[in-house]
Write a protein that holds these residues in place. Structure first.
Motif, short mmCIF file in Angstrom:
data_model
loop_
_atom_site.label_atom_id
_atom_site.label_comp_id
_atom_site.label_asym_id
_atom_site.label_seq_id
_atom_site.Cartn_x
_atom_site.Cartn_y
_atom_site.Cartn_z
N UNK A 1 5.79 118.69 27.97
CA UNK A 1 6.33 119.79 28.76
C UNK A 1 6.19 119.55 30.24
N UNK A 2 6.96 120.31 31.01
CA UNK A 2 6.91 120.19 32.47
C UNK A 2 6.06 121.27 33.11
N UNK A 3 5.70 122.29 32.32
CA UNK A 3 4.86 123.38 32.81
C UNK A 3 3.78 123.66 31.79
N UNK A 4 2.52 123.60 32.23
CA UNK A 4 1.38 123.86 31.35
C UNK A 4 0.45 124.82 32.09
N UNK A 5 0.38 126.06 31.62
CA UNK A 5 -0.38 127.09 32.32
C UNK A 5 -1.42 127.71 31.39
N UNK A 6 -2.67 127.69 31.85
CA UNK A 6 -3.72 128.40 31.11
C UNK A 6 -3.66 129.87 31.47
N UNK A 7 -3.50 130.72 30.46
CA UNK A 7 -3.30 132.15 30.68
C UNK A 7 -4.57 132.97 30.45
N UNK A 8 -5.61 132.34 29.92
CA UNK A 8 -6.85 133.06 29.65
C UNK A 8 -7.56 132.45 28.46
N UNK A 9 -8.43 133.25 27.84
CA UNK A 9 -9.19 132.77 26.69
C UNK A 9 -8.30 132.67 25.45
N UNK A 10 -8.89 132.19 24.37
CA UNK A 10 -8.13 131.94 23.14
C UNK A 10 -7.35 133.20 22.73
N UNK A 11 -6.09 133.03 22.42
CA UNK A 11 -5.19 134.13 22.09
C UNK A 11 -4.29 134.53 23.24
N UNK A 12 -4.69 134.18 24.47
CA UNK A 12 -3.88 134.54 25.63
C UNK A 12 -2.56 133.80 25.64
N UNK A 13 -2.54 132.58 25.12
CA UNK A 13 -1.29 131.82 25.06
C UNK A 13 -0.26 132.53 24.20
N UNK A 14 -0.68 132.97 23.02
CA UNK A 14 0.26 133.64 22.14
C UNK A 14 0.63 135.04 22.63
N UNK A 15 -0.28 135.71 23.32
CA UNK A 15 0.07 137.00 23.93
C UNK A 15 1.16 136.79 24.98
N UNK A 16 1.01 135.76 25.78
CA UNK A 16 2.03 135.43 26.79
C UNK A 16 3.35 135.07 26.12
N UNK A 17 3.29 134.34 25.01
CA UNK A 17 4.52 133.97 24.31
C UNK A 17 5.24 135.20 23.77
N UNK A 18 4.48 136.19 23.29
CA UNK A 18 5.11 137.41 22.80
C UNK A 18 5.85 138.12 23.93
N UNK A 19 5.23 138.17 25.11
CA UNK A 19 5.91 138.75 26.27
C UNK A 19 7.18 137.97 26.59
N UNK A 20 7.08 136.65 26.53
CA UNK A 20 8.25 135.78 26.77
C UNK A 20 9.37 136.09 25.79
N UNK A 21 9.03 136.26 24.51
CA UNK A 21 10.06 136.47 23.49
C UNK A 21 10.72 137.83 23.62
N UNK A 22 9.97 138.82 24.09
CA UNK A 22 10.59 140.12 24.36
C UNK A 22 11.62 139.98 25.47
N UNK A 23 11.26 139.26 26.52
CA UNK A 23 12.16 139.08 27.67
C UNK A 23 13.41 138.29 27.29
N UNK A 24 13.21 137.21 26.52
CA UNK A 24 14.35 136.39 26.09
C UNK A 24 15.31 137.21 25.24
N UNK A 25 14.77 137.94 24.26
CA UNK A 25 15.61 138.76 23.38
C UNK A 25 16.35 139.82 24.18
N UNK A 26 15.65 140.45 25.13
CA UNK A 26 16.28 141.47 25.95
C UNK A 26 17.39 140.90 26.81
N UNK A 27 17.19 139.70 27.33
CA UNK A 27 18.24 139.03 28.11
C UNK A 27 19.48 138.77 27.26
N UNK A 28 19.27 138.24 26.06
CA UNK A 28 20.42 137.91 25.20
C UNK A 28 21.16 139.18 24.81
N UNK A 29 20.42 140.24 24.52
CA UNK A 29 21.07 141.50 24.18
C UNK A 29 21.90 142.03 25.36
N UNK A 30 21.31 142.01 26.56
CA UNK A 30 22.02 142.52 27.74
C UNK A 30 23.25 141.69 28.04
#
Length: 291
Positions: free
Chosen positions: A153-182
């Motif tokens: 990957x070209x971007x690797x960001x530590x978002x916090x302790x264990x589980x923070x990566x998947x919490x961030x991914x869930x936020x990402x997936x909400x935004x992506x889905x909302x974009x496609x719907x709009x």
């Protein structure tokens, strides 16, 4: 360093190839023999879960959801049973962060480190090695193994302790889905009003409404190209995890619930294996028009 790589699907296969290109020794495992054969041609070795666990310094998984990750890691013949203390497990699957923390707790008792490192970018970015990693885990563990992630990957960001990566991914997936719907809603409006969707795309893509999502998905919608870069059914899984997480922490996500209903409609009407840009089909059906 020897890396065990489990899960050679749409995303996992090209990412594993990039690790081979980077010079790592890879041992791979997948349900589909043709995917294993493809990686062997790139220099990888194939092996059972036990063989991978016993011979790898790092084990990576890229699997559909929590049950598959738990089975591969913690099942009766899972890799945790055979991994050596001091090794590391990196889960690149998109799963519920509660499950990431549960797996990590068990592995910690075995002196095995863990990072949850889901990705965003879809198949094209997996192929060219430019996905974005959202990582959760101990900071020292992150620093020790982030170079592996940078080979995929070209971007690797530590978002916090264990589980923070998947919490961030869930936020990402909400935004992506909302974009496609709009985008779907807007372009069907334009088409229904008699304006060429290609002209609309050219006019707005450089403005505030422009986005990576729109640039990637509108051409697919216009050409009715639903070859999956990211399948509807996988997005349904992610939004289910987002809703479960939201309910557990008291977050309010009404838009996510609405988009999930649209995704479920697509699943029930033959688009479950289509790219999530197939949301346009839902709006085409309601408007009785093709983009």
């Amino acid at each position: 360093m020897v890396i065990g790589f489990i899960g050679l699907g749409i995303m996992g296969k090209p990412m594993a190839k990039n690790l081979c290109k980077a010079g790592y020794s890879l041992i791979v495992n997948d349900h589909h023999i043709e995917n294993i054969n493809e990686l062997e041609k790139c220099g990888a070795e194939s092996g059972t879960l036990e063989y991978i666990a016993k011979n790898s310094d790092v084990v990576i998984t890229m699997l559909p959801n929590s049950p598959q990750v738990k089975e591969v890691i913690l099942g009766e013949n899972g890799v945790a049973r055979y991994m050596k203390s001091g090794t590391c497990f990196i889960d690149m699957s998109s799963i519920n962060p509660v499950d990431s923390r549960y797996i990590g707790k068990i592995l910690k008792e075995k002196e095995i480190e863990m990072l949850d490192a889901p990705v965003s970018g879809g198949e094209p970015k997996a192929i060219d090695g430019t996905v974005a990693f959202m990582v959760g885990g101990d900071e020292n563990t992150f620093e020790k193994y982030k170079e592996i992630l940078f080979k995929m990957g070209s971007s690797v960001t530590r978002c916090g302790e264990l589980g923070a990566g998947n919490t961030t991914k869930l936020a990402n997936q909400i935004i992506v889905a909302g974009n496609i719907q709009a985008v779907s809603e807007a372009f069907i409006l334009a088409k229904k009003a008699g304006v060429n969707p290609e002209c609309v795309f050219e006019a707005i893509k450089g403005g505030l409404a422009g986005s990576t999502v729109m640039n990637a998905k509108v051409p697919m919608m216009i050409n009715d190209d639903v070859k999956p870069g990211f399948r509807v059914d996988l997005h349904i899984k992610d939004l289910n995890n987002a809703l479960e997480c939201a309910h557990s922490v008291g977050a309010v996500v009404p838009m996510t619930s609405q988009i999930q209903e649209i995704m479920q409609y697509l699943h029930n009407n033959g688009d479950g294996s289509s790219d999530h840009s197939a949301i346009i089909h839902y709006y085409e059906k309601l408007a009785d028009i093709k983009l």
